[in-house]
Structure formats: structure tokens, C-alpha cells
Design a protein around this motif. Structure first.
Motif, PDB file in Angstrom:
ATOM      1  N   ASP A  19       0.869  -1.176   0.000  1.00  0.00           N
ATOM      2  CA  ASP A  19       0.000   0.000   0.000  1.00  0.00           C
ATOM      3  C   ASP A  19       0.903   1.223   0.000  1.00  0.00           C
ATOM      4  OD1 ASP A  19      -2.788  -0.900   0.121  1.00  0.00           O
ATOM      5  OD2 ASP A  19      -2.175  -1.843   1.996  1.00  0.00           O
ATOM      6  N   LEU A  59       9.296  -5.972  -4.112  1.00  0.00           N
ATOM      7  CA  LEU A  59       8.388  -5.040  -3.452  1.00  0.00           C
ATOM      8  C   LEU A  59       8.423  -3.656  -4.101  1.00  0.00           C
ATOM      9  CD1 LEU A  59       9.124  -6.117   0.234  1.00  0.00           C
ATOM     10  CD2 LEU A  59       7.175  -6.768  -1.179  1.00  0.00           C
ATOM     11  N   GLN A  80      10.214   2.643   1.819  1.00  0.00           N
ATOM     12  CA  GLN A  80       9.444   1.699   2.611  1.00  0.00           C
ATOM     13  C   GLN A  80       9.155   2.297   3.986  1.00  0.00           C
ATOM     14  OE1 GLN A  80      10.257  -2.436   4.752  1.00  0.00           O
ATOM     15  NE2 GLN A  80      10.582  -2.656   2.552  1.00  0.00           N
ATOM     16  N   PHE A  82       6.644   0.599   6.738  1.00  0.00           N
ATOM     17  CA  PHE A  82       6.419  -0.366   7.815  1.00  0.00           C
ATOM     18  C   PHE A  82       5.555  -1.481   7.245  1.00  0.00           C
ATOM     19  CE2 PHE A  82       4.734  -1.907  11.892  1.00  0.00           C
ATOM     20  CZ  PHE A  82       5.852  -1.810  12.695  1.00  0.00           C
ATOM     21  N   THR A  83       5.631  -2.627   7.877  1.00  0.00           N
ATOM     22  CA  THR A  83       4.815  -3.751   7.430  1.00  0.00           C
ATOM     23  C   THR A  83       3.748  -4.048   8.467  1.00  0.00           C
ATOM     24  OG1 THR A  83       6.609  -4.663   6.117  1.00  0.00           O
ATOM     25  CG2 THR A  83       4.852  -6.175   6.766  1.00  0.00           C
ATOM     26  N   VAL A  98       2.958  -4.488   3.041  1.00  0.00           N
ATOM     27  CA  VAL A  98       4.171  -3.695   3.214  1.00  0.00           C
ATOM     28  C   VAL A  98       3.827  -2.286   2.756  1.00  0.00           C
ATOM     29  CG1 VAL A  98       6.623  -3.497   2.685  1.00  0.00           C
ATOM     30  CG2 VAL A  98       5.528  -5.746   2.656  1.00  0.00           C
ATOM     31  N   GLN A 129       4.024  16.423  18.059  1.00  0.00           N
ATOM     32  CA  GLN A 129       5.372  15.879  17.968  1.00  0.00           C
ATOM     33  C   GLN A 129       5.419  14.601  17.130  1.00  0.00           C
ATOM     34  OE1 GLN A 129       7.765  17.567  19.505  1.00  0.00           O
ATOM     35  NE2 GLN A 129       6.630  18.919  20.839  1.00  0.00           N
ATOM     36  N   THR A 130       6.144  13.623  17.663  1.00  0.00           N
ATOM     37  CA  THR A 130       6.216  12.337  16.962  1.00  0.00           C
ATOM     38  C   THR A 130       5.513  11.258  17.767  1.00  0.00           C
ATOM     39  OG1 THR A 130       8.361  12.015  17.989  1.00  0.00           O
ATOM     40  CG2 THR A 130       8.361  12.834  15.741  1.00  0.00           C
ATOM     41  N   ARG A 163       7.912  13.371  10.300  1.00  0.00           N
ATOM     42  CA  ARG A 163       8.268  14.331  11.345  1.00  0.00           C
ATOM     43  C   ARG A 163       9.609  13.992  11.966  1.00  0.00           C
ATOM     44  NH1 ARG A 163       2.725  15.975  14.699  1.00  0.00           N
ATOM     45  NH2 ARG A 163       1.784  17.085  12.949  1.00  0.00           N
ATOM     46  N   ASP A 167      14.024  16.731   9.793  1.00  0.00           N
ATOM     47  CA  ASP A 167      15.035  17.634  10.331  1.00  0.00           C
ATOM     48  C   ASP A 167      16.446  17.244   9.916  1.00  0.00           C
ATOM     49  OD1 ASP A 167      13.520  19.531  11.562  1.00  0.00           O
ATOM     50  OD2 ASP A 167      13.366  18.441  13.455  1.00  0.00           O
ATOM     51  N   TYR A 168      16.651  15.993   9.572  1.00  0.00           N
ATOM     52  CA  TYR A 168      18.018  15.621   9.260  1.00  0.00           C
ATOM     53  C   TYR A 168      18.160  14.870   7.935  1.00  0.00           C
ATOM     54  CZ  TYR A 168      16.902  10.955  10.942  1.00  0.00           C
ATOM     55  OH  TYR A 168      16.340   9.714  11.107  1.00  0.00           O
ATOM     56  N   LEU A 193       5.701  19.229  10.291  1.00  0.00           N
ATOM     57  CA  LEU A 193       5.896  19.184  11.739  1.00  0.00           C
ATOM     58  C   LEU A 193       4.663  19.660  12.500  1.00  0.00           C
ATOM     59  CD1 LEU A 193       9.563  20.503  11.918  1.00  0.00           C
ATOM     60  CD2 LEU A 193       8.766  18.158  12.225  1.00  0.00           C
ATOM     61  N   GLY A 240      27.917  14.159   8.931  1.00  0.00           N
ATOM     62  CA  GLY A 240      27.619  13.196   9.972  1.00  0.00           C
ATOM     63  C   GLY A 240      26.321  13.534  10.659  1.00  0.00           C
ATOM     64  N   HIS A 241      26.127  12.994  11.829  1.00  0.00           N
ATOM     65  CA  HIS A 241      24.875  13.317  12.511  1.00  0.00           C
ATOM     66  C   HIS A 241      25.123  13.479  13.997  1.00  0.00           C
ATOM     67  CE1 HIS A 241      24.029   9.447  14.553  1.00  0.00           C
ATOM     68  NE2 HIS A 241      25.052   9.144  13.803  1.00  0.00           N
ATOM     69  N   ALA A 242      26.366  13.442  14.430  1.00  0.00           N
ATOM     70  CA  ALA A 242      26.638  13.641  15.849  1.00  0.00           C
ATOM     71  C   ALA A 242      27.047  15.097  16.043  1.00  0.00           C
ATOM     72  CB  ALA A 242      27.736  12.687  16.315  1.00  0.00           C
TER      73      ALA A 242
ATOM     74  N   GLN B  80      10.374  -3.792  14.722  1.00  0.00           N
ATOM     75  CA  GLN B  80      10.432  -4.114  13.306  1.00  0.00           C
ATOM     76  C   GLN B  80      11.510  -3.281  12.635  1.00  0.00           C
ATOM     77  OE1 GLN B  80       7.704  -3.373   9.524  1.00  0.00           O
ATOM     78  NE2 GLN B  80       6.616  -4.625  10.996  1.00  0.00           N
ATOM     79  N   THR B  83      11.463  -4.770   5.600  1.00  0.00           N
ATOM     80  CA  THR B  83      10.999  -5.970   4.913  1.00  0.00           C
ATOM     81  C   THR B  83      11.789  -6.168   3.632  1.00  0.00           C
ATOM     82  OG1 THR B  83       8.803  -5.781   5.867  1.00  0.00           O
ATOM     83  CG2 THR B  83       9.001  -7.090   3.857  1.00  0.00           C
ATOM     84  N   GLN B 129      29.635   6.094  10.002  1.00  0.00           N
ATOM     85  CA  GLN B 129      28.386   6.849  10.194  1.00  0.00           C
ATOM     86  C   GLN B 129      27.161   5.977   9.975  1.00  0.00           C
ATOM     87  OE1 GLN B 129      28.688   9.988  11.082  1.00  0.00           O
ATOM     88  NE2 GLN B 129      30.796  10.474  10.585  1.00  0.00           N
ATOM     89  N   ASP B 167      20.892   8.101  19.441  1.00  0.00           N
ATOM     90  CA  ASP B 167      21.113   9.430  19.992  1.00  0.00           C
ATOM     91  C   ASP B 167      19.841  10.065  20.532  1.00  0.00           C
ATOM     92  OD1 ASP B 167      23.820   9.710  19.802  1.00  0.00           O
ATOM     93  OD2 ASP B 167      23.768  10.458  17.751  1.00  0.00           O
TER      94      ASP B 167
END
Lengths: 242, 242
Positions: A19, A59, A80, A82-83, A98, A129-130, A163, A167-168, A193, A240-242, B80, B83, B129, B167
Motif C-alpha cells: 500500500d 516489493l 518503505q 512499515f509492514t 508492506v 510531535q512524533t 516528522r 530535520d536531518y 511538523l 555526519g549526525h553527531a 520491526q 521488509t 556513520q 542518539d
DNA sequence: GCAGCATATATGCATTTGGAAGATAAGCAA
DNA sequence: TTGCTTATCTTCCAAATGCATATATGCTGC
């Protein structure tokens, strides 16, 4: 995976579908492309474009086929999600789906919307939020539509994912035309957001991110100083992401 | 979903499995719990615990069953992952697998490892990373094992997901015993991220996060000043994510 | 052509956040 | 008791962010 397939074929096994939660930005709000079911179950309800996975297609191939057959779309951004496999989610029997989400600029939907039973429905996200949870799809009058299967949850999971990601990860661009202003992009982020964003820090952050390539052109036909038009630059030198 | 199930049953449809990437922390390095296949295909190779999804069980139920039947484990943290449905990923036929990852403290594996063909294999992540890609599993001598199916990619996706998530989501705790020091938790983060972390800012951030509950107890039997032991506090008052 | 309007863009500053380094504390061993 | 090692605390600095202000610019109405 302990048994041969020949063993397994003696027993019934779940059906497998895909879907697609196709989202776009329209009038500064998130919208989903839904189609109206005319067969049972959930006849008359709205549903995500979807279909069963063929035995010989991957898929992503199934998703591409569904988007082409049901929406007349091709070349859209897809990932993708979530299943979903609850036993009772499809009254016809055991169907595991899926779920994918797709992001397209609203202009790309002109052709799709002319084809058949497709409608663009504004999304009403009732959580901050999330946090997550189901999401409502509204008709042209602002009334909630009945959604088939667990598609309200799939749409909710899509918004939740966006959401957490916008941001990243450079996903906001997928909802915009090739050229856009910083305010356009800001409004995408705000729509996703669901909350206001500081304009200055957004500008600084995006300009410093290396994701924007100036086109040298300006927004035309505005009754004030025109904003600069940018283009999305792939392979922005990630930091990076740190 | 355009057709009735009765229509679909005329055609063969994909088989559906779950596979579990069970990770733990051992000697300051990520390890995966793998089992040795003794039947074709990939006889002799290492593989993730997995199994086909029964017609009347949900995906999480299938995962719980697999962990119980194949590893003797229960009550572990599971989420999860992704998939995997490439047409050629299983030489026996079309098998789509919903991959999950599980996180357990290494002490909880004592029972599991005694049961049969399970081994704890150190993971060798050859990319920085959150770039992604397959991951190697090493045997006791540090030699890469042959991994069945696309399980090297599933393990890689697990590490990628953990690196992106640790993180801002409380997953590190799942790899630790109930009581732990800040240095223990820091080492978990370092093992997952594969790079050194600033100790002070880590301390400040975690103490301010509200995720740690002091136990008042201290680490015993160390030849220096003992560190305070903490406990993971669920429902830490989240402060959004912006 | 020009004043004025609305928004874009640039600049400066206070606050917050994270990294680095030093100071102090607390167990254990000799 | 002295000394060792690591934990914890304090301080300082650089970077990022939020906020306020100043300037720039294309268009509109006259």
C-alpha cells in the motif's frame, strides 16, 4: 526457515500486498492521494492505492506498478515505511501489507487526479510531535472520511516518520517543484511538523547545509521584494549526525 | 487490493517469513546471535533465527515464537526493522521476510547459548556513520563467517538503524543489565556508533534527559573511585525533538 | 517617474548547547 | 599514610540558535 517450500505449500500462507501513502503539499497542508473503494469490503470508503505482490516482482516493483496502474504516476520518490500484519486487518482473510510512502509535488498530480476516482484529501493529525497514532483524512467539506482497513494507522505512521526524518534528511524537497524559495521550504517543514519554525535559524541552517544550490533566478510576480529561487543539490557534503 | 482472495488463491503468492537480528554487547563490541544451518540452501552457513509466518499469527507473535523456539528467549526488546523482498533472495522460491531486531543484555543469553547451535558472533561494520551496507559476522578466530541469504544486509540495516536511533531514543539501555554506570552506557553508545564519544557532554546530556534514575548504589570491586549505578527510568519526560 | 508597501536578506546580540581542560573526590593498594 | 586511578564537578570557550533590528528590492498606485 526450517522447511522446504514444498512442505509449506501444503499449508495456506498469508497474502502479501503493498500500500502506498502518497503525500503532497497543497495549500500549506499535507494531503494524501486516496481512492474510493467500490467493492466490498469497505465499499465506499477511501483507501490507499495498493495491490497484491506478484510472485515474480520485488516489493519496489510492485509499488511502481501500483502507482502506474492506479494513479498514472511514475518516477516519484518512494520509501518503505512499515509492514502491517495484524491477523484481523483484512476481513477477506490474512493479508499482510508492506506499506510505502511516496512524496510528490502537487503539480505532478494534475494528471493523476484527472484519472478516475482519486481525490486529494487534507490530513488532520490529532497528536503532537512524533507521538504517533491514526490520522484523519478530510473531504472537501472538512468532514472526516471513512478509511478502509488500517489505512488511518498507515497514514499516521507516515506522518510520524516524516516528522522524525525531515530535520536531518532531505525529504522536504520531494514535496516541492524543482525551483523553490526558502519560504516554500519552510512552509513544507511547518506543514509536516505541524508547528511554527524560526525563520532565521531555518534560513541559516539550510544555507549552511550545502543542500541548496542557488539558481540566480528570483520568484516572479510578487508584490514585494522577490525571494531567491533555489534548487535541491543532491549529495550535499554530509557532516555526519553527531 | 482489487481482487477477492478467492481470485488470488488461483495464483501462487509469496511466502512470508520473519527473521530476527538479535544483538547484544560483549567485550565492548556488538555481537549477533546466529545459528548454523544444517540443511540446504546455505548448509553450513550462519543465519539469523527466523521462520515462516503462520496463517493465524501476527508478525510480532511470529517473532516471539521464533525467539522462544530457536533461542529459548522470552521478554526481549524487539522492533520491526525492514521488509526484504527481492525476488532472488531465497533460492527455494519466493520468500519475503519481515526483519526485526532484538536487543538483549549479554547475561540474558547464557541460557540461549547453551541450547544447540547458537553462537555469538562479533560484528565487523566496514562503513562509517550511517552510510549502510552489509556487515560481517566473525567467528571466534576473527574470520568472517559465510552468512545465509541476505542476512549480511539485514544485519547491516540493523546497525544502521541503531546508529541513527541511539542518539534520541532510549535503546542503549536494552543492551545493559538493570543497573549500570554512565561509563557502561557510554561504551554501549560507542560500540553502536563505532566512534569515540565525548565523555562530559554525554554525562551532562544523559543526566539532564531524565532517563536515568539513581539507585544510590555504587559499582563494587574496582581499584579506584567507584561509579554510581543508575537504573533506566521509562517515560522520561520527553522534551520534544526540535 | 516616484513614494510607499511588503517581504527578503543581512547584521548584531543574548541565550543555550556542546567540547575541552582542569580541579576535586573517593575508593583501593602498597 | 601516600599514591594511583577513575568518577564527578567546575570553569571556560566555541558554535548554534532565538530574537530584534536594519537594510535591500521589486512592485503598485499615483
Amino acid at each position: 526457515m526450517e522447511a522446504d517450500e514444498t512442505d509449506l505449500d501444503r499449508h495456506p500462507h498469508p497474502h502479501l500486498a503493498v500500500d502506498v501513502a502518497l503525500l503532497t503539499l497543497h495549500e500549506r497542508a499535507l494531503h494524501a492521494l486516496l481512492l474510493r473503494r467500490d467493492a466490498a469490503p469497505f465499499a465506499g470508503a477511501a483507501s490507499l492505492p495498493g495491490g497484491f505482490v506478484h510472485i515474480d516482482e520485488s516489493l519496489p516493483d510492485a509499488v511502481v506498478r501500483v502507482l502506474r496502474e492506479k494513479c498514472g504516476l511514475h518516477g516519484v520518490f518512494v520509501e518503505q515505511l512499515f509492514t502491517f500484519g495484524d491477523v484481523g486487518r483484512d476481513p477477506r482473510g490474512r493479508v499482510v501489507t508492506v506499506a510505502y510512502y511516496a512524496l510528490v509535488p502537487v503539480a505532478a498530480l494534475a494528471a493523476a487526479r484527472a484519472t478516475g476516482e482519486l481525490t486529494l484529501c487534507r490530513l488532520d493529525v490529532p497528536w503532537p510531535q512524533t507521538q504517533g497514532g491514526p490520522v484523519r483524512a478530510l473531504d472537501a467539506n472538512g468532514k472526516p472520511l471513512r478509511l478502509a482497513f488500517d489505512h488511518d494507522v498507515i497514514l499516521g505512521t507516515t506522518v510520524q516518520r516524516l516528522r522524525g526524518k525531515i530535520d536531518y534528511a532531505p525529504v522536504g524537497f520531494e514535496l516541492l517543484p524543482p525551483q523553490f524559495t526558502l519560504l516554500d521550504l519552510l512552509e513544507v517543514h511547518q506543514a509536516v511538523l505541524g508547528c511554527p519554525i524560526n525563520k532565521d535559524s531555518f534560513r541559516r541552517r539550510l544555507l549552511a547545509s550545502g543542500l541548496l544550490a542557488p539558481t540566480g533566478r528570483l520568484r516572479a510576480n510578487v508584490a514585494h521584494r522577490p525571494a531567491a529561487l533555489f534548487r535541491f543539490r543532491r549529495k550535499g557534503r554530509g557532516k555526519g549526525h553527531a
